[in-house]
Design an enzyme around this catalytic site. Structure first.
Site, PDB file in Angstrom:
ATOM      1  N   ILE A  20       0.837  -1.198   0.000  1.00  0.00           N
ATOM      2  CA  ILE A  20       0.000   0.000   0.000  1.00  0.00           C
ATOM      3  C   ILE A  20       0.880   1.260   0.000  1.00  0.00           C
ATOM      4  CG2 ILE A  20      -1.900   1.201   1.129  1.00  0.00           C
ATOM      5  CD1 ILE A  20      -2.561  -1.691   0.160  1.00  0.00           C
TER       6      ILE A  20
ATOM      7  N   GLY B 140     -13.239   1.002 -10.437  1.00  0.00           N
ATOM      8  CA  GLY B 140     -13.425   2.346 -10.967  1.00  0.00           C
ATOM      9  C   GLY B 140     -12.299   3.271 -10.547  1.00  0.00           C
TER      10      GLY B 140
ATOM     11  N   GLN C  62      26.099   3.939 -36.116  1.00  0.00           N
ATOM     12  CA  GLN C  62      24.812   3.446 -36.598  1.00  0.00           C
ATOM     13  C   GLN C  62      23.961   2.789 -35.509  1.00  0.00           C
ATOM     14  OE1 GLN C  62      25.275   0.948 -40.040  1.00  0.00           O
ATOM     15  NE2 GLN C  62      26.063   2.593 -41.332  1.00  0.00           N
TER      16      GLN C  62
ATOM     17  N   GLY D 161      28.968   2.198 -18.319  1.00  0.00           N
ATOM     18  CA  GLY D 161      29.072   2.126 -16.860  1.00  0.00           C
ATOM     19  C   GLY D 161      28.403   3.289 -16.157  1.00  0.00           C
TER      20      GLY D 161
ATOM     21  N   GLU E  60      -1.379  -1.735 -10.311  1.00  0.00           N
ATOM     22  CA  GLU E  60      -2.603  -1.279 -10.986  1.00  0.00           C
ATOM     23  C   GLU E  60      -2.970  -2.218 -12.149  1.00  0.00           C
ATOM     24  OE1 GLU E  60      -3.856   1.021  -9.348  1.00  0.00           O
ATOM     25  OE2 GLU E  60      -2.341   2.395  -8.644  1.00  0.00           O
TER      26      GLU E  60
ATOM     27  N   PHE F 185      -9.447 -15.310 -18.275  1.00  0.00           N
ATOM     28  CA  PHE F 185      -8.990 -15.250 -16.881  1.00  0.00           C
ATOM     29  C   PHE F 185      -9.303 -16.533 -16.140  1.00  0.00           C
ATOM     30  CE2 PHE F 185      -9.370 -10.814 -18.033  1.00  0.00           C
ATOM     31  CZ  PHE F 185      -8.279 -10.231 -17.428  1.00  0.00           C
TER      32      PHE F 185
END
Length: 396
Positions: free
Chosen positions: A174, A249, A291, A352, A375, A395
């Site tokens: 949290i 939400g 390049q 480095g 999230e 899922f």
């Protein structure tokens, strides 16, 4: 020992002249936020990240630049801005550090938003103005030790005791928990329905132990929320919202901010690599002339430009209340993936020096290892897109 003031020469890339799509207000908000980050965040952030300490002195400034709940109406202490402005603020703050953006995101999207969207008028007036200034700080309790990607399996619960509710359980990972004054917490009632409620620091049985030993988001404070028979007044419950619709939400708001924010990290790493490559001489000329280095830089600016167009369009849709959950998922996932790839290539270009605190890249790389899974993990967001385009839920 005092460190020398770090210079922040950052210049944002705009390869497709996207500034022409922004209003004067958007540009003013961006310059105000960028100036604040350069002055207040950049000089100190490496030191605080090395010490794994959150710079609490930034809270007041975050409130002053409108980073807490910028889309919340003015009557409740917000700035009443559109979602493009909100995205721009998150982009500039995360360009400085993902942990500082996390602090702002949690406050605005995960604490102020649910109180505004789901709370009572009494709750709005009591909490929102003080949250907008940073006088009060909040956190968001959804993830549990055994329930991350499957929040519906939560075991944190409330029981109706007549005059109050009794809250028991625990949340983890949290952000802001160690110093938060309030927590917006999601728990199951006796009928198994998920309810939202506000827990205040000082309530007996409520504690917030800090998470130690992080290699990522080191300048952000992370902790647990532990509830041991905490008495919750009935006026602290969100009255009408039930089920996962409430917390998801809120996450949608936060994911939108990350879509812009992670792109800020990508832009910072690109800017650092471009500047370094023009100054670093090897084999008698700047490495920018070779390049393979040009390939890296060209691919970086291409992906940044595509990402900028994606989040700008998403901002327009969000301000019109037309952005879908699935569109936000796609943008969050894309921006983080782009940022990770750019950060790793930029780190290689610096050799480095890329692993030192003299440059922001390694700190960004470590932070992104959290951003890619919080999230909603990278894979979960992929499956959200997959389900949306096929109509089949992978899922379960």
């Amino acid at each position: 020992m005092e460190k020398s003031i770090r210079k922040d020469p950052y210049e944002a890339p705009d390869y497709y002249l996207l500034d022409e799509l922004l209003t004067d207000e958007h540009k003013l908000i961006r310059s105000t936020t960028r100036d604040w980050v350069k002055k207040e965040v950049s000089p100190i952030i490496e030191d605080f990240a090395q010490r794994a300490e959150f710079p609490k002195q930034l809270i007041k400034g975050l409130g002053e630049i409108g980073a807490f709940g910028p889309t919340i109406p003015i009557e409740y202490g917000g700035a009443g801005l559109d979602y493009t402005a909100y995205g721009i603020i998150m982009q500039e703050i995360e360009r400085g550090d993902s942990g500082i953006r996390s602090t702002a995101s949690v406050q605005g999207s995960l604490v102020m938003y649910p109180i505004y969207a789901y709370g009572t008028e009494q709750q709005r007036k009591k909490y929102l103005p003080k949250l907008a200034t940073g006088e009060l700080m909040g956190c968001f309790g959804l993830t549990e030790p055994d329930h991350g990607s499957n929040p519906g399996g939560m075991t944190t619960n409330i029981k109706d005791m007549g005059s109050h509710y009794l809250l028991n359980g625990a949340k983890m990972w949290i952000s802001n928990a160690p110093f938060a004054d309030i927590a917006v917490v999601w728990a199951k009632d006796e009928a198994g329905k998920i309810r939202g409620l506000i827990v205040e620091r000082g309530m007996k049985g409520f504690s917030t132990p800090e998470t130690q030993g992080k290699w990522s988001l080191r300048a952000s404070a992370t902790g647990e929320l532990v509830f041991d028979n905490v008495e919750i007044p009935k006026e602290n419950i969100f009255p009408d919202i039930t089920g996962l619709k409430g917390p998801l939400g809120c996450l949608n708001q936060a994911r939108y901010g990350i879509a812009w924010g992670a792109l800020g990290v990508a832009m910072d790493c690109y800017d650092t690599a471009l500047r370094y490559s023009k100054e670093r001489i090897q084999f008698g000329r700047p490495i920018a002339g070779f390049q393979l280095q040009q390939k890296k830089l060209a691919e970086m600016i291409t992906e940044i430009t595509k990402g900028q167009l994606l989040v700008w369009r998403l901002g327009v849709l969000k301000s019109q209340n037309r952005a879908s959950v699935e569109q936000i998922s796609m943008a969050k996932r894309n921006s983080v993936e782009v940022a990770i790839e750019i950060a790793r290539n930029a780190r290689q270009m610096l050799g480095g020096m890329g692993i030192t605190g003299d440059y922001s890249i390694m700190r960004h790389m470590m932070n992104l290892e959290s951003v890619v899974t919080y999230e909603g993990t990278h894979d979960i967001h992929l499956l959200i897109t997959g389900m949306d385009i096929t109509g089949i839920n992978a899922f379960k």
